[in-house]
Every structure is written in structure tokens, then in C-alpha cells.
Design a protein around this motif. Structure first.
Motif, PDB file in Angstrom:
ATOM      1  N   GLU A 167       0.841  -1.192   0.000  1.00 21.32           N
ATOM      2  CA  GLU A 167       0.000   0.000   0.000  1.00 21.32           C
ATOM      3  C   GLU A 167       0.877   1.243   0.000  1.00 21.32           C
ATOM      4  OE1 GLU A 167      -2.782   0.623   3.221  1.00 21.32           O
ATOM      5  OE2 GLU A 167      -3.321   2.528   2.286  1.00 21.32           O
ATOM      6  N   LEU A 168       0.517   2.168  -0.839  1.00 18.37           N
ATOM      7  CA  LEU A 168       1.265   3.417  -0.933  1.00 18.37           C
ATOM      8  C   LEU A 168       0.294   4.541  -0.608  1.00 18.37           C
ATOM      9  CD1 LEU A 168       4.097   4.297  -1.841  1.00 18.37           C
ATOM     10  CD2 LEU A 168       3.163   4.560  -4.122  1.00 18.37           C
ATOM     11  N   GLY A 169       0.484   5.180   0.528  1.00 17.85           N
ATOM     12  CA  GLY A 169      -0.419   6.263   0.931  1.00 17.85           C
ATOM     13  C   GLY A 169      -0.015   7.580   0.263  1.00 17.85           C
ATOM     14  N   SER A 170       0.225   8.582   1.094  1.00 19.62           N
ATOM     15  CA  SER A 170       0.526   9.910   0.543  1.00 19.62           C
ATOM     16  C   SER A 170       2.033  10.124   0.347  1.00 19.62           C
ATOM     17  CB  SER A 170      -0.034  10.977   1.474  1.00 19.62           C
ATOM     18  OG  SER A 170       0.430  10.749   2.787  1.00 19.62           O
ATOM     19  N   GLU A 171       2.856   9.038   0.448  1.00 22.47           N
ATOM     20  CA  GLU A 171       4.316   9.218   0.417  1.00 22.47           C
ATOM     21  C   GLU A 171       4.795   9.978  -0.821  1.00 22.47           C
ATOM     22  OE1 GLU A 171       2.695   6.411   1.118  1.00 22.47           O
ATOM     23  OE2 GLU A 171       3.890   5.036   2.325  1.00 22.47           O
ATOM     24  N   TRP A 172       4.286   9.558  -2.016  1.00 22.49           N
ATOM     25  CA  TRP A 172       4.764  10.213  -3.246  1.00 22.49           C
ATOM     26  C   TRP A 172       4.344  11.684  -3.254  1.00 22.49           C
ATOM     27  CZ3 TRP A 172       3.555   6.348  -7.862  1.00 22.49           C
ATOM     28  CH2 TRP A 172       4.362   5.217  -7.716  1.00 22.49           C
ATOM     29  N   GLY A 173       3.113  11.943  -2.783  1.00 31.78           N
ATOM     30  CA  GLY A 173       2.617  13.316  -2.740  1.00 31.78           C
ATOM     31  C   GLY A 173       3.428  14.164  -1.762  1.00 31.78           C
ATOM     32  N   GLU A 174       3.769  13.584  -0.620  1.00 30.15           N
ATOM     33  CA  GLU A 174       4.578  14.320   0.364  1.00 30.15           C
ATOM     34  C   GLU A 174       5.943  14.646  -0.227  1.00 30.15           C
ATOM     35  OE1 GLU A 174       4.792  11.978   4.005  1.00 30.15           O
ATOM     36  OE2 GLU A 174       2.697  11.435   3.742  1.00 30.15           O
ATOM     37  N   HIS A 175       6.528  13.654  -0.898  1.00 31.37           N
ATOM     38  CA  HIS A 175       7.848  13.859  -1.507  1.00 31.37           C
ATOM     39  C   HIS A 175       7.774  14.968  -2.564  1.00 31.37           C
ATOM     40  CE1 HIS A 175      11.801  12.873  -3.094  1.00 31.37           C
ATOM     41  NE2 HIS A 175      11.268  12.816  -4.306  1.00 31.37           N
ATOM     42  N   ALA A 176       6.737  14.884  -3.412  1.00 34.94           N
ATOM     43  CA  ALA A 176       6.596  15.894  -4.475  1.00 34.94           C
ATOM     44  C   ALA A 176       6.386  17.275  -3.866  1.00 34.94           C
ATOM     45  CB  ALA A 176       5.432  15.532  -5.397  1.00 34.94           C
ATOM     46  N   GLU A 177       5.640  17.330  -2.744  1.00 34.79           N
ATOM     47  CA  GLU A 177       5.405  18.623  -2.090  1.00 34.79           C
ATOM     48  C   GLU A 177       6.718  19.210  -1.580  1.00 34.79           C
ATOM     49  OE1 GLU A 177       3.004  20.594  -1.992  1.00 34.79           O
ATOM     50  OE2 GLU A 177       3.713  21.989  -0.470  1.00 34.79           O
ATOM     51  N   GLU A 178       7.542  18.358  -0.959  1.00 36.30           N
ATOM     52  CA  GLU A 178       8.820  18.847  -0.426  1.00 36.30           C
ATOM     53  C   GLU A 178       9.777  19.253  -1.539  1.00 36.30           C
ATOM     54  OE1 GLU A 178       9.083  16.635   3.893  1.00 36.30           O
ATOM     55  OE2 GLU A 178       9.950  15.645   2.154  1.00 36.30           O
ATOM     56  N   GLU A 179       9.740  18.469  -2.644  1.00 33.47           N
ATOM     57  CA  GLU A 179      10.698  18.733  -3.721  1.00 33.47           C
ATOM     58  C   GLU A 179      10.284  19.920  -4.582  1.00 33.47           C
ATOM     59  OE1 GLU A 179      13.664  16.876  -4.645  1.00 33.47           O
ATOM     60  OE2 GLU A 179      13.352  16.403  -2.527  1.00 33.47           O
ATOM     61  N   SER A 180       8.975  19.986  -4.911  1.00 38.21           N
ATOM     62  CA  SER A 180       8.574  20.952  -5.936  1.00 38.21           C
ATOM     63  C   SER A 180       7.315  21.738  -5.587  1.00 38.21           C
ATOM     64  CB  SER A 180       8.320  20.191  -7.250  1.00 38.21           C
ATOM     65  OG  SER A 180       7.212  19.329  -7.066  1.00 38.21           O
ATOM     66  N   GLY A 181       6.716  21.442  -4.435  1.00 41.97           N
ATOM     67  CA  GLY A 181       5.495  22.157  -4.057  1.00 41.97           C
ATOM     68  C   GLY A 181       4.288  21.768  -4.905  1.00 41.97           C
ATOM     69  N   GLN A 182       4.331  20.563  -5.510  1.00 42.39           N
ATOM     70  CA  GLN A 182       3.262  20.150  -6.436  1.00 42.39           C
ATOM     71  C   GLN A 182       1.889  20.097  -5.759  1.00 42.39           C
ATOM     72  OE1 GLN A 182       3.228  16.042  -7.575  1.00 42.39           O
ATOM     73  NE2 GLN A 182       2.625  16.481  -9.669  1.00 42.39           N
ATOM     74  N   GLY A 183       1.847  19.512  -4.543  1.00 43.94           N
ATOM     75  CA  GLY A 183       0.563  19.377  -3.847  1.00 43.94           C
ATOM     76  C   GLY A 183      -0.026  20.729  -3.486  1.00 43.94           C
ATOM     77  N   GLY A 184       0.817  21.635  -3.009  1.00 51.29           N
ATOM     78  CA  GLY A 184       0.354  22.978  -2.637  1.00 51.29           C
ATOM     79  C   GLY A 184      -0.191  23.718  -3.850  1.00 51.29           C
ATOM     80  N   ARG A 185       0.479  23.540  -5.011  1.00 50.71           N
ATOM     81  CA  ARG A 185      -0.002  24.223  -6.220  1.00 50.71           C
ATOM     82  C   ARG A 185      -1.359  23.667  -6.641  1.00 50.71           C
ATOM     83  NH1 ARG A 185       5.086  23.828  -8.093  1.00 50.71           N
ATOM     84  NH2 ARG A 185       4.504  22.246  -9.606  1.00 50.71           N
ATOM     85  N   ALA A 186      -1.535  22.346  -6.466  1.00 49.45           N
ATOM     86  CA  ALA A 186      -2.831  21.738  -6.810  1.00 49.45           C
ATOM     87  C   ALA A 186      -3.927  22.320  -5.919  1.00 49.45           C
ATOM     88  CB  ALA A 186      -2.758  20.217  -6.661  1.00 49.45           C
ATOM     89  N   LEU A 187      -3.616  22.483  -4.645  1.00 50.60           N
ATOM     90  CA  LEU A 187      -4.595  23.043  -3.708  1.00 50.60           C
ATOM     91  C   LEU A 187      -4.947  24.483  -4.091  1.00 50.60           C
ATOM     92  CD1 LEU A 187      -6.193  22.574  -1.117  1.00 50.60           C
ATOM     93  CD2 LEU A 187      -4.183  23.266   0.191  1.00 50.60           C
ATOM     94  N   LEU A 188      -3.929  25.239  -4.493  1.00 51.01           N
ATOM     95  CA  LEU A 188      -4.149  26.624  -4.922  1.00 51.01           C
ATOM     96  C   LEU A 188      -5.058  26.663  -6.157  1.00 51.01           C
ATOM     97  CD1 LEU A 188      -3.146  29.478  -4.210  1.00 51.01           C
ATOM     98  CD2 LEU A 188      -1.204  29.106  -5.752  1.00 51.01           C
ATOM     99  N   ARG A 189      -4.816  25.710  -7.086  1.00 57.95           N
ATOM    100  CA  ARG A 189      -5.667  25.655  -8.297  1.00 57.95           C
ATOM    101  C   ARG A 189      -7.107  25.340  -7.928  1.00 57.95           C
ATOM    102  NH1 ARG A 189      -1.454  22.978 -10.834  1.00 57.95           N
ATOM    103  NH2 ARG A 189      -2.458  20.967 -10.520  1.00 57.95           N
ATOM    104  N   VAL A 190      -7.293  24.376  -7.006  1.00 52.90           N
ATOM    105  CA  VAL A 190      -8.657  24.034  -6.575  1.00 52.90           C
ATOM    106  C   VAL A 190      -9.334  25.278  -6.020  1.00 52.90           C
ATOM    107  CG1 VAL A 190     -10.033  22.738  -4.898  1.00 52.90           C
ATOM    108  CG2 VAL A 190      -8.164  21.605  -6.094  1.00 52.90           C
ATOM    109  N   ALA A 191      -8.617  26.014  -5.178  1.00 52.73           N
ATOM    110  CA  ALA A 191      -9.209  27.206  -4.551  1.00 52.73           C
ATOM    111  C   ALA A 191      -9.648  28.199  -5.630  1.00 52.73           C
ATOM    112  CB  ALA A 191      -8.190  27.844  -3.607  1.00 52.73           C
ATOM    113  N   ARG A 192      -8.772  28.444  -6.596  1.00 54.27           N
ATOM    114  CA  ARG A 192      -9.100  29.474  -7.600  1.00 54.27           C
ATOM    115  C   ARG A 192     -10.189  28.992  -8.559  1.00 54.27           C
ATOM    116  NH1 ARG A 192      -2.927  31.425  -8.065  1.00 54.27           N
ATOM    117  NH2 ARG A 192      -3.109  33.039  -6.475  1.00 54.27           N
TER     118      ARG A 192
END
Ligand SMILES: C[S@@+](CC[C@H](N)C(=O)[O-])C[C@H]1O[C@@H](n2cnc3c(N)ncnc32)[C@H](O)[C@@H]1O
Length: 237
Positions: A167-192
Motif C-alpha cells: 500500500e502506498l499512501g501519501s508518500e509520493w505526494g509528500e515527496h513531491a510537495e517537499e521537492e517541488s510544491g506540487q501538492g500545494g499548487r494543486a490546492l491553490l488551483r482548486v481554490a481558484r
């Protein structure tokens, strides 16, 4: 991580690998580059195959000569029985309605002792029915194929053996967030997108708006644990 799973299978160079649902071929090239496999990427969408063949031109000759692409689907692979050492199927089977056919086809094309590495998303109990009812059609996901039970039954019906079920939970997403801020940008897009839908609908159309919102929400749901990944390592007896 998936490449590490393949490494641990210890398949020799020149093994024949099928990349089922190869998209634009990125992982077909990786399988040839990292392991020296002979890879056939298969996808039902002609545009993806065209882009994959274009990308092949940019690869060094020793990689390009090991990778080819063909039209087909998980339910109907364009290769002979018992002809593959490895089936690689990443992020595809949630789009396939007939999982029984897809796993039976995997078993048909694998040689005895051949292996499969399958990665797919599953919905967790945290995903509400209302969220799923909007998101899955927008993302081209077949809801029944998100259920782990449907996969378990199709794997067993095809006579494949489960060597590992990770099982792979949020590990890849956490890594991408730390490396490139990908998750945060997705959240910003959802908001807008949600704050001012008409602006985006007017510019890009309703369908594109839904896909952009769905894609952005997918990342957010993954971080919130509403979607989780499942890696299956299988073998044909
Ligand atoms: C999310 S993309 C993943 C692409 C690639 N495997 C990757 O990991 O980057 C899903 C791919 O599955 C393909 N696909 C959809 N239905 C399929 C089917 N029935 N059989 C095989 N591939 C399919 C799509 O055309 C698309 O290329």
C-alpha cells in the motif's frame, strides 16, 4: 519506487517487457534504460502512440532500438501467448471496466514464471460517495475498478499468484510537495477554480474546467488519504 520493485525481480537484460497503457512511453524508455529490457508499449489511444514514437527519436540509439509501440488494450494485448517476461501496468486499470479480461490477458501473455508489476489507485473509506460520484466520471475512472475486491477476484480468476501487495499512501505526494510544491499548487488551483468558475469556463470551456478541477482535486485527495496507491507484484505459475 516502482523501478526498485522491478529491480528486485532480478530479471536478466533482454527480458521482454510489456508496458500496458504506456501513454507517451516515459516508463517504456525507463525500463529499457535501467534494465536493458526489450519493451513493447501498448496503448489504445493513437495520439499517445504518436507522441511516444516522437519521443523515441530523442532517445539514444541503444535505447530507441529496444523500445517499440503498438496499438492495443489491457483487455486485448497485441502479442502471442507466453511471450513476455514482465508486464508493467502503471496507473491504467482504474480506466478499465473489465478487470477479469485484463488480468486474464496478463496471464495469457506471460510465460510461466513471468512477473507483473501493477500500480493503481484505490479509493479509501475517507472518500465520500458524493465526491466519488463527481470525480470519477470526470477522470474517466470506472468506479467498480477502484475497488480492491474487484482486483483480488480478477487476479485469482486469472490464476496469477500474488507475491507482494504493497500500500502506498501519501508518500509520493509528500515527496513531491517537499521537492517541488506540487501538492500545494494543486490546492491553490482548486481554490481558484472553485472561487471563480465562470472565468475559467469562459476561457477554456466546461469540459476543460471539470478536468482541471478533477485533476487538481486528485492530488489533494491523495494527500488527504482519500485515494491511496496499491502495488501488486504477481507471477504466473
Ligand atoms: C494515467 S495514464 C498512465 C500512462 C502511463 N502508464 C504512466 O504511468 O505514465 C492512463 C493510460 O491508460 C491508457 N488506457 C486507457 N484505457 C486503457 C485500456 N483499456 N487498456 C490499456 N490502456 C488504457 C490511456 O490511454 C493512458 O495512456
Amino acid at each position: 519506487m516502482l523501478l526498485q520493485v522491478v529491480r528486485e525481480l532480478d530479471l536478466p537484460p533482454d527480458s521482454v517487457a510489456l508496458d500496458v497503457g504506456c501513454g507517451e512511453g516515459a516508463h517504456s524508455f525507463r525500463l529499457a534504460t535501467h534494465f536493458g529490457f526489450e519493451v513493447l508499449g501498448v496503448d489504445p489511444v493513437q495520439r499517445h502512440l504518436d507522441l511516444a514514437r516522437e519521443a523515441r527519436r530523442d532517445e539514444p540509439e541503444e535505447i530507441a532500438s529496444r523500445v517499440s509501440f503498438g496499438r492495443g488494450s489491457a483487455e486485448r494485448l497485441p502479442v502471442a501467448d507466453s511471450s513476455a517476461d514482465l508486464v508493467w501496468c502503471r496507473d491504467v486499470l482504474v480506466h478499465v471496466a473489465d478487470l477479469d479480461a485484463a488480468y486474464a490477458e496478463m496471464a495469457r501473455v506471460l510465460r510461466p514464471g513471468g512477473r507483473a508489476v501493477v500500480y493503481q489507485f484505490v479509493a479509501t473509506p475517507l472518500m465520500s460517495d458524493a465526491e466519488a460520484a463527481w470525480l470519477f466520471p470526470v477522470m474517466g475512472v470506472v468506479p467498480s475498478s477502484m475497488s480492491p475486491e474487484a482486483t483480488d477476484s480478477a487476479v485469482a480468476g486469472a490464476g496469477l499468484v500474488v507475491d507482494a501487495d504493497l500500500e502506498l499512501g501519501s508518500e509520493w505526494g509528500e515527496h513531491a510537495e517537499e521537492e517541488s510544491g506540487q501538492g500545494g499548487r494543486a490546492l491553490l488551483r482548486v481554490a481558484r477554480l472553485q472561487r471563480d468558475p465562470e472565468r475559467y469556463r469562459a476561457a477554456f470551456g466546461d469540459a476543460a474546467y471539470d478536468v482541471m478541477l478533477g485533476d487538481s482535486l486528485w492530488h489533494v485527495h491523495r494527500m488527504l488519504g482519500k485515494l491511496s496507491g496499491r502495488i501488486l507484484v504477481l507471477s504466473r505459475p
